[in-house]
Each structure stands twice: as C-alpha cells, then as structure tokens.
Design a protein around this motif. Structure first.
Motif, PDB file in Angstrom:
ATOM      1  N   HIS A 281      10.665   3.285  -8.170  1.00 14.29           N
ATOM      2  CA  HIS A 281      11.185   3.254  -6.645  1.00 14.29           C
ATOM      3  C   HIS A 281      10.099   4.052  -5.949  1.00 14.29           C
ATOM      4  CE1 HIS A 281      15.193   1.281  -7.423  1.00 14.29           C
ATOM      5  NE2 HIS A 281      15.027   1.754  -8.509  1.00 14.29           N
ATOM      6  N   ILE A 282       8.924   3.383  -5.373  1.00 13.39           N
ATOM      7  CA  ILE A 282       8.079   3.756  -4.584  1.00 13.39           C
ATOM      8  C   ILE A 282       7.856   3.144  -3.156  1.00 13.39           C
ATOM      9  CG2 ILE A 282       5.505   4.133  -4.445  1.00 13.39           C
ATOM     10  CD1 ILE A 282       5.701   3.349  -7.705  1.00 13.39           C
TER      11      ILE A 282
ATOM     12  N   ILE B  65       1.109   9.969  -6.212  1.00 12.20           N
ATOM     13  CA  ILE B  65       1.980   9.193  -5.150  1.00 12.20           C
ATOM     14  C   ILE B  65       3.307   9.849  -5.245  1.00 12.20           C
ATOM     15  CG2 ILE B  65       0.686   6.971  -4.851  1.00 12.20           C
ATOM     16  CD1 ILE B  65       2.483   5.637  -6.938  1.00 12.20           C
ATOM     17  N   ASP B  66       4.270   9.788  -4.355  1.00 12.56           N
ATOM     18  CA  ASP B  66       5.644  10.159  -4.560  1.00 12.56           C
ATOM     19  C   ASP B  66       6.345   9.126  -4.973  1.00 12.56           C
ATOM     20  OD1 ASP B  66       5.042  12.615  -3.317  1.00 12.56           O
ATOM     21  OD2 ASP B  66       5.354  12.080  -1.157  1.00 12.56           O
ATOM     22  N   ILE B  67       7.079   9.343  -5.628  1.00 12.45           N
ATOM     23  CA  ILE B  67       8.018   8.574  -6.390  1.00 12.45           C
ATOM     24  C   ILE B  67       9.556   8.867  -5.912  1.00 12.45           C
ATOM     25  CG2 ILE B  67       9.116   7.469  -8.606  1.00 12.45           C
ATOM     26  CD1 ILE B  67       6.343   8.214  -9.969  1.00 12.45           C
ATOM     27  N   GLU B  68      10.368   7.942  -5.626  1.00 16.28           N
ATOM     28  CA  GLU B  68      11.870   8.290  -5.068  1.00 16.28           C
ATOM     29  C   GLU B  68      12.679   8.529  -6.131  1.00 16.28           C
ATOM     30  OE1 GLU B  68      11.688   5.055  -2.576  1.00 16.28           O
ATOM     31  OE2 GLU B  68      10.338   5.739  -1.233  1.00 16.28           O
ATOM     32  N   ASN B  69      12.343   7.568  -6.997  1.00 16.29           N
ATOM     33  CA  ASN B  69      13.446   7.590  -8.506  1.00 16.29           C
ATOM     34  C   ASN B  69      12.818   6.833  -9.486  1.00 16.29           C
ATOM     35  OD1 ASN B  69      15.968   8.198  -9.718  1.00 16.29           O
ATOM     36  ND2 ASN B  69      16.938   6.419  -9.179  1.00 16.29           N
ATOM     37  N   ILE B  70      12.976   7.155 -10.582  1.00 17.19           N
ATOM     38  CA  ILE B  70      12.541   6.454 -11.927  1.00 17.19           C
ATOM     39  C   ILE B  70      14.001   6.238 -12.604  1.00 17.19           C
ATOM     40  CG2 ILE B  70      11.396   6.153 -14.147  1.00 17.19           C
ATOM     41  CD1 ILE B  70       9.502   8.174 -12.723  1.00 17.19           C
TER      42      ILE B  70
ATOM     43  N   TRP C 284       0.784  -1.087  -0.006  1.00 12.72           N
ATOM     44  CA  TRP C 284       0.165  -0.283   0.057  1.00 12.72           C
ATOM     45  C   TRP C 284       0.798   1.338   0.093  1.00 12.72           C
ATOM     46  CZ3 TRP C 284      -4.941  -0.545  -1.252  1.00 12.72           C
ATOM     47  CH2 TRP C 284      -5.469  -1.606  -0.880  1.00 12.72           C
ATOM     48  N   VAL C 285       0.471   2.316  -0.779  1.00 13.97           N
ATOM     49  CA  VAL C 285       1.197   3.482  -0.748  1.00 13.97           C
ATOM     50  C   VAL C 285       0.276   4.525  -0.776  1.00 13.97           C
ATOM     51  CG1 VAL C 285       2.391   5.019  -2.397  1.00 13.97           C
ATOM     52  CG2 VAL C 285       2.746   2.538  -2.554  1.00 13.97           C
ATOM     53  N   SER C 286       0.490   5.582   0.121  1.00 13.08           N
ATOM     54  CA  SER C 286      -0.273   6.641   0.614  1.00 13.08           C
ATOM     55  C   SER C 286      -0.327   7.513  -0.615  1.00 13.08           C
ATOM     56  CB  SER C 286      -0.009   7.229   1.874  1.00 13.08           C
ATOM     57  OG  SER C 286      -0.274   6.412   3.053  1.00 13.08           O
ATOM     58  N   LEU C 287      -1.543   8.273  -0.902  1.00  8.98           N
ATOM     59  CA  LEU C 287      -1.376   9.281  -1.831  1.00  8.98           C
ATOM     60  C   LEU C 287      -0.922  10.612  -1.190  1.00  8.98           C
ATOM     61  CD1 LEU C 287      -5.154   9.227  -3.253  1.00  8.98           C
ATOM     62  CD2 LEU C 287      -2.955   7.887  -4.055  1.00  8.98           C
ATOM     63  N   SER C 288      -0.078  11.379  -2.301  1.00  5.98           N
ATOM     64  CA  SER C 288       0.624  12.387  -1.870  1.00  5.98           C
ATOM     65  C   SER C 288      -0.454  13.835  -2.108  1.00  5.98           C
ATOM     66  CB  SER C 288       1.697  12.894  -2.519  1.00  5.98           C
ATOM     67  OG  SER C 288       1.499  12.668  -4.035  1.00  5.98           O
ATOM     68  N   GLU C 289      -1.336  13.342  -2.754  1.00  9.27           N
ATOM     69  CA  GLU C 289      -2.711  14.459  -3.295  1.00  9.27           C
ATOM     70  C   GLU C 289      -3.690  13.709  -3.573  1.00  9.27           C
ATOM     71  OE1 GLU C 289      -3.617  18.189  -5.866  1.00  9.27           O
ATOM     72  OE2 GLU C 289      -1.862  17.232  -6.079  1.00  9.27           O
TER      73      GLU C 289
ATOM     74  N   THR D   7      10.459  12.499  -7.405  1.00  9.56           N
ATOM     75  CA  THR D   7       9.346  13.306  -8.271  1.00  9.56           C
ATOM     76  C   THR D   7       8.182  12.777  -7.790  1.00  9.56           C
ATOM     77  OG1 THR D   7       8.860  13.395 -10.398  1.00  9.56           O
ATOM     78  CG2 THR D   7       9.861  11.236  -9.904  1.00  9.56           C
ATOM     79  N   ASN D   8       7.254  12.789  -8.766  1.00  6.40           N
ATOM     80  CA  ASN D   8       5.867  12.313  -8.127  1.00  6.40           C
ATOM     81  C   ASN D   8       5.151  11.696  -9.698  1.00  6.40           C
ATOM     82  OD1 ASN D   8       4.138  14.351  -9.336  1.00  6.40           O
ATOM     83  ND2 ASN D   8       5.375  15.604  -8.093  1.00  6.40           N
ATOM     84  N   GLY D   9       4.126  11.141  -9.409  1.00  3.62           N
ATOM     85  CA  GLY D   9       3.387  10.511 -10.771  1.00  3.62           C
ATOM     86  C   GLY D   9       1.869   9.967 -10.091  1.00  3.62           C
ATOM     87  N   ILE D  10       1.064  10.074 -11.226  1.00  2.00           N
ATOM     88  CA  ILE D  10      -0.415   9.320 -10.814  1.00  2.00           C
ATOM     89  C   ILE D  10      -0.298   8.109 -11.619  1.00  2.00           C
ATOM     90  CG2 ILE D  10      -1.292  11.682 -10.598  1.00  2.00           C
ATOM     91  CD1 ILE D  10      -2.357  11.262 -13.441  1.00  2.00           C
TER      92      ILE D  10
END
Length: 249
Positions: A186-187, A120-125, A109-114, A135-138
């Motif tokens: 990386h999430i 969600i927040d993304i630590e790295n791609i 499970w990953v909490s939404l940032s918005e 970065t972030n993504g949907i």
C-alpha cells in the motif's frame, strides 16, 4: 559495500557507452579484485559487473554515477530511466525517458522519502493475516527477490507454510502455490499487489519462496526487487526525485 558484503579493488577512469549512442566520458569506476562480499549469487551469475543507478550519496570516492554524468554531459533527453522486466520474455531498459508503448493507463508517481536509495514510504504490506503497518522500502532492479526484516519475512513464511533452508532462503511445497495469498504493497493510497502464485520461483522440482530476510542497519526496511517490478512498468525520475508505476501491456 553492498547489502551482501564488501568488495575490494581500485578506481579507474574510462569512457562508458550505454546502448549504442550514450557515450559518457571520464567515468570513474571500481575495478574489483575481490568480489567475495557479493556472495554466491555473483559467483553463479552470468554478469561481469554492476551498474549502480542510485544517487551520489551511495557512491564511494567522490565518484559520480554513470547516469548523473550522462545528464551533466547532455547525453539524455530527460532525467529518467525506466524498466520493463520481461516475464519469460525480453525486457527493456530505457535511458533518457520512458516508453509509453510498454504500459496502459496512467502513471502513479510516488515521491522519494530519501533521494539516496530510491526509497519510498509504504503505508502497509499485507499478505493474508500478516500486516506490517507503516514502513519504508526501496525499489531496486538489482535485487532479484523481495526482501524485508528477517523477523517479518519469517512471519510471512510461517503463515504460508514455507520453511527456511541453510542459505537463509525459504522453500514451499509446490502443491500449496495455487492457494498463496497476494502480497499487497500500500503506497500513496493505492494497493500494488503481487499475486501469490508469483511469489514462488519454480526450478528443478523445487519451489523457492521469493521473499528473503535481509537486515540493513540504518538502511531501508524492505526492498521491492524484480519480483515486484516484473508486475509494474517502473520509471525512475532522477530530476523529480520520484518513482512512477504503471500497468504493463
């Protein structure tokens, strides 16, 4: 307004039935008279409309979403829906929970940032030598490809030998496909890879690179569309404001 552009029309009100037994009454929706802003994808697509599954912050005219109304009218058992996107096979969309026969192992499970988009927040791609940093993504079933800032997608494409076409998409020599690096998201402390060979859509002898540049002012940086979701059973928890990923069967 969509990522591809604006549409025009008027609001109407009707009953909406999801599957066979989820009947949502008093649903406000837009009857679109000019769909030009949806671009060539809609013109060539085999669908009649769009069922938005985001949050109310994205809705126009004070309209509640179909799923929010289904919750308020006690038509679903749980405030969740989930996707199992088939890979050259039938997929499944479940409303009111998730289907635990469709995946193995635990749900991450990953909490939404918005809670507006499913962001969600993304630590790295990372792909080969390419790396974004934080970065972030949907997570979005309505986007076929993986999209990101145009400058970043250009770097990825150049690193693997893909070239841009007039539509803003990239093609790649089909002979290079077996050697493409995995794309890793990386999430929340875990890597979620998309194999390099699956970053290409092959049709009529052409290999389309399944990443596309899209710059959304004040919006999400990346969109994890169907190319990503096809690899992971994905649960959207409306009540908990989180998304869940699991390994599909």
């Amino acid at each position: 307004q969509y990522g591809s552009g604006d549409v025009r029309g008027h609001f109407s009100n009707d009953k909406v039935t999801l599957a066979d037994d989820i009947e949502v009454t008093g649903q406000m929706f837009a009857e679109v008279e000019n769909a030009g802003g949806l671009g060539v994808g809609y013109m060539l697509g085999k669908f009649d409309g769009i069922l938005g599954l985001g949050f109310e912050g994205l809705a126009l005219g004070g309209a509640a979403t179909v799923f929010k109304n289904a919750i308020d009218q006690n038509m679903v058992a749980q405030q969740m829906f989930a996707f199992d996107l088939g890979d050259n096979s039938d997929g499944e969309l479940t409303f009111g929970g998730y289907d635990d026969s469709k995946f193995t192992g635990e749900i991450s499970w990953v909490s939404l940032s918005e809670p507006k988009y499913w962001q969600i927040d993304i630590e790295n791609i990372q792909a080969g030598s390419f790396s974004t940093g934080v970065t972030n993504g949907i997570v979005d079933s309505g986007t076929s490809l993986i999209t990101g800032p145009s400058a970043e997608i250009r770097k990825v494409a150049q690193s693997v030998g893909a070239t841009a076409n007039l539509l803003g998409q990239y093609t790649i020599d089909c002979a290079l496909v077996p050697n493409l690096p995995d794309l890793e998201f990386h999430i929340d402390g875990k890597a979620w890879p998309v194999p390099g060979k699956d970053l290409v859509i092959q049709a009529s002898g052409t290999c389309l690179f399944a990443m596309m540049g899209m710059d959304i002012p004040s919006g999400p940086q990346w969109i994890l569309g169907d190319v990503f979701m096809r690899h992971y059973y994905t649960i959207f928890d409306y009540g908990g404001k989180r998304v869940g990923f699991a390994t599909p069967n």
